[in-house]
Enzyme design. Structure first.
Site, short mmCIF file in Angstrom:
data_model
loop_
_atom_site.label_atom_id
_atom_site.label_comp_id
_atom_site.label_asym_id
_atom_site.label_seq_id
_atom_site.Cartn_x
_atom_site.Cartn_y
_atom_site.Cartn_z
N GLU A 147 0.91 -5.61 0.88
CA GLU A 147 0.58 -6.93 0.32
C GLU A 147 -0.90 -7.27 0.53
O GLU A 147 -1.25 -8.40 0.92
CB GLU A 147 1.49 -8.02 0.91
CG GLU A 147 2.93 -7.92 0.45
CD GLU A 147 3.74 -9.17 0.75
OE1 GLU A 147 4.66 -9.47 -0.01
OE2 GLU A 147 3.45 -9.86 1.75
N GLU A 176 10.15 -5.19 -2.32
CA GLU A 176 10.82 -6.09 -1.39
C GLU A 176 11.57 -7.13 -2.20
O GLU A 176 10.96 -8.07 -2.72
CB GLU A 176 9.83 -6.77 -0.44
CG GLU A 176 9.17 -5.85 0.57
CD GLU A 176 8.29 -6.60 1.56
OE1 GLU A 176 8.41 -7.85 1.64
OE2 GLU A 176 7.49 -5.95 2.24
#
Length: 581
Positions: free
Chosen positions: A158, A232
């Site tokens: 991320e 995710e």
């Protein structure tokens, strides 16, 4: 094992169309004696892959040190996944977030005052290079190109939520390749961060928990061709101390999984099985207010903290069966649980008297941070002399994260970073009275700019406006209880250790209940279960069956304040606290 290929129209494995059906399962959050059980349950769900992060801070606890044994035996975990017929998505960071202490970045990096983490700072990249040089060669046989289960490796984590320097990502990709990673790489980001967090030539994937169509559309705009993948898919969430136990409606989560699969996307369920932040390993968040994460990482996942299938497991299995084959085997039954038993803790000893647990005291003009002391977890004990008797206003620069203050051994107050507390008034009984400050690291920040999270007393400390100098700083890492001296005694006011034993006919999963205790840490047979705190939400700590022994078992509790009881209870059921209405 077949190699993964990234084509314009999707993934291919052994030159056949392939959809990744994966579940998050962090080996470092599960007792190694239970890895095989959790992996089997992943296969029975209908998954063909598992995903795991790699915590740099555990594998390299000190500069130049590297561990790949015991609960960190990643090769053994990969062998077990392979034996179960599961592929693996490996996420080695170096930054992992994961609600894990410091996002997995080792605390010793912060000994350099001006280091910039997650950047092209040469000190950071050199440390990453050294870590990858230790971690990746032993994993080479487990890459799919060598016949192993690892089909892809994630680049950073991320990054688009943190920075926008593609040169940094390119440097990391070069290091991964230089140390033998020759399987496909991928990045993951939330929908709004896909452009900043990606690297040309590397597969982009998206992270989301809802709004599936919008998230996949954002991915397709950022990456017009190639597989659609959600790395995710958040099916639950984590908890913080002082909050509630977070859950997600089963039907709602299952419906979004169905939408992902109906769109042809690959998916990684975050989490399939959350596990536990054993010991001192929980992370924290700081968006203006510091919020430490609890010990349990149950995450309202498909397997609960004890590894038992939840209603969400059965619902997701039904969804997967509409899109892919599911093994024709029954859902596994819950594991046996311990019959409740109350345990008396009748031996005690004051924490500050345990010289064997203290590291060397280091003298300096100001208190030294944990990182300057070469310490990652636990506590630091600071001491100096107070100059004159009478009332005093004590001010600290920063408290990271919770300070218990004593004058000549008597409690004088508590300061909490979470409450933005920096000062307290106290009475100094005599000239030269001993000021002791016990500071707890409650978890380094794991997300956002706050990851540069040094621990201890930072900056100047003053009494009535005059700076206090000539400090000693003593590490109290509590990475072992060897040398702990306790004796049968009346209960002590904390900080104090309490210990008792219990005979058990056979090991089984259990939960340690600490009703009547305030705040501290617990161990069973030397295994660190984690933190407890009466503010909740969780009021029990998970005890893995492999931690227990047939016959005598030893329970140790470090209570930082006081308790209304001298007993704890081993129970068969957890209590993770109330949920939101």
């Amino acid at each position: 094992m077949p190699r993964l290929e990234i084509a314009d129209d999707g993934f291919r494995l052994d030159d056949r169309p392939f959809r990744i059906l994966s579940g998050g399962l962090h080996y470092f959050r599960v007792h190694p004696g239970q890895w095989a059980d959790r992996l089997r349950k992943a296969r029975l769900l209908g998954l063909n892959t598992v995903e795991t992060y790699v915590p740099w801070n555990l594998h390299a606890p000190r500069p130049g040190a590297f561990r790949l044994d015991g609960g960190l035996d990643l090769p053994r975990f990969l062998d077990l996944a392979d034996a179960e017929g599961l592929h693996v998505l490996l996420r080695p960071g170096p930054y992992i977030c994961a609600e894990w202490e410091g996002g997995g970045l080792p605390a010793w990096l912060l000994a350099d005052d001006d280091i910039v983490l997650r950047s092209r700072d040469p000190r950071f990249l050199d440390a990453v290079d050294e870590h990858f040089a230790a971690l990746l060669p032993p994993l080479k046989p487990y890459l799919a190109t060598e016949g192993g289960p690892v089909i892809a490796v994630q680049l950073e984590n991320e990054y688009g939520a943190h920075g926008d320097d593609p040169r940094y990502l390119a440097d990391l990709a070069r290091l991964l390749r230089a140390h033998g990673v020759d399987v496909p790489l991928f990045t993951c980001d939330q929908p709004g961060d896909l452009a900043r967090g990606g690297l040309d030539g590397v597969l982009r994937t998206v992270n989301l928990g809802s709004r599936v169509a919008a998230g996949l559309d954002a991915l397709r705009r950022a990456q017009p061709a190639g597989p659609l993948m959600c790395s995710e898919f958040w099916i639950g969430w984590f908890d913080r101390w002082g909050g509630v136990h977070t859950t997600r409606d089963v039907a709602d989560a299952a419906a979004d999984l169905d939408r992902l699969l109906a769109a042809g996307a690959s998916v990684n369920l975050y989490m399939f099985h959350g596990g536990t932040n054993f010991g001192f390993t929980n992370g924290a968040n700081d968006k203006g207010t510091y919020r430490p994460t609890v010990t349990s990482y149950d995450y309202d996942a498909l397997l609960d903290e004890a590894g038992d299938p939840t209603p969400k497991y059965e619902a997701f299995r039904g969804v997967i069966a509409r899109h892919a084959p599911v093994p024709d085997e029954p859902v596994p039954a819950p594991a046996p649980k311990l019959t409740p038993v109350v345990v008396a803790l009748d031996s005690c000893g004051a924490l500050l008297d345990q010289s064997a647990l203290h590291g060397p005291a280091v003298r300096a003009e100001r208190p030294l941070s944990m990182e300057r002391l070469g310490q990652t977890f636990g506590f630091v004990r600071y001491e100096t002399a107070l100059p004159e008797p009478g009332p005093a206003l004590l001010r600290f620069g920063e408290v990271r994260d919770r300070a218990q203050v004593f004058v000549d051994g008597r409690p004088a107050g508590v300061l909490e970073r979470e409450n933005h507390e920096h000062a307290l008034t106290l009475h100094v009984p005599r000239s030269g009275a001993r000021l002791t400050v016990l500071v707890e690291n409650q978890g380094r920040v794991n997300y956002g700019p706050g990851i540069h999270d040094r621990k201890g007393l930072l900056g100047r400390t003053t009494a009535n406006g005059t700076e206090l100098t000539d400090w000693t700083s003593s590490p109290l890492p509590l990475d072992t209880l060897d040398g702990l001296v306790l004796a049968p005694a009346a209960p002590l006011v904390g900080p104090a250790f309490h210990r008792g034993t219990v005979d058990l006919p056979r090991p089984a999963d259990a939960h340690l209940a600490l009703d009547g205790w305030t705040k501290g840490h617990a161990w069973i047979n030397g295994f660190p279960l984690g933190r407890y705190w009466s503010r909740g939400p969780q009021t029990t700590l998970y005890v893995p069956a492999p931690v227990l022994l047939p016959g005598r078992n030893e329970i140790t509790v470090l209570e930082l304040h006081a308790s209304t009881t001298r007993t704890v209870e081993l129970r068969g059921r957890p209590d993770l606290g109330p949920t939101e209405d």
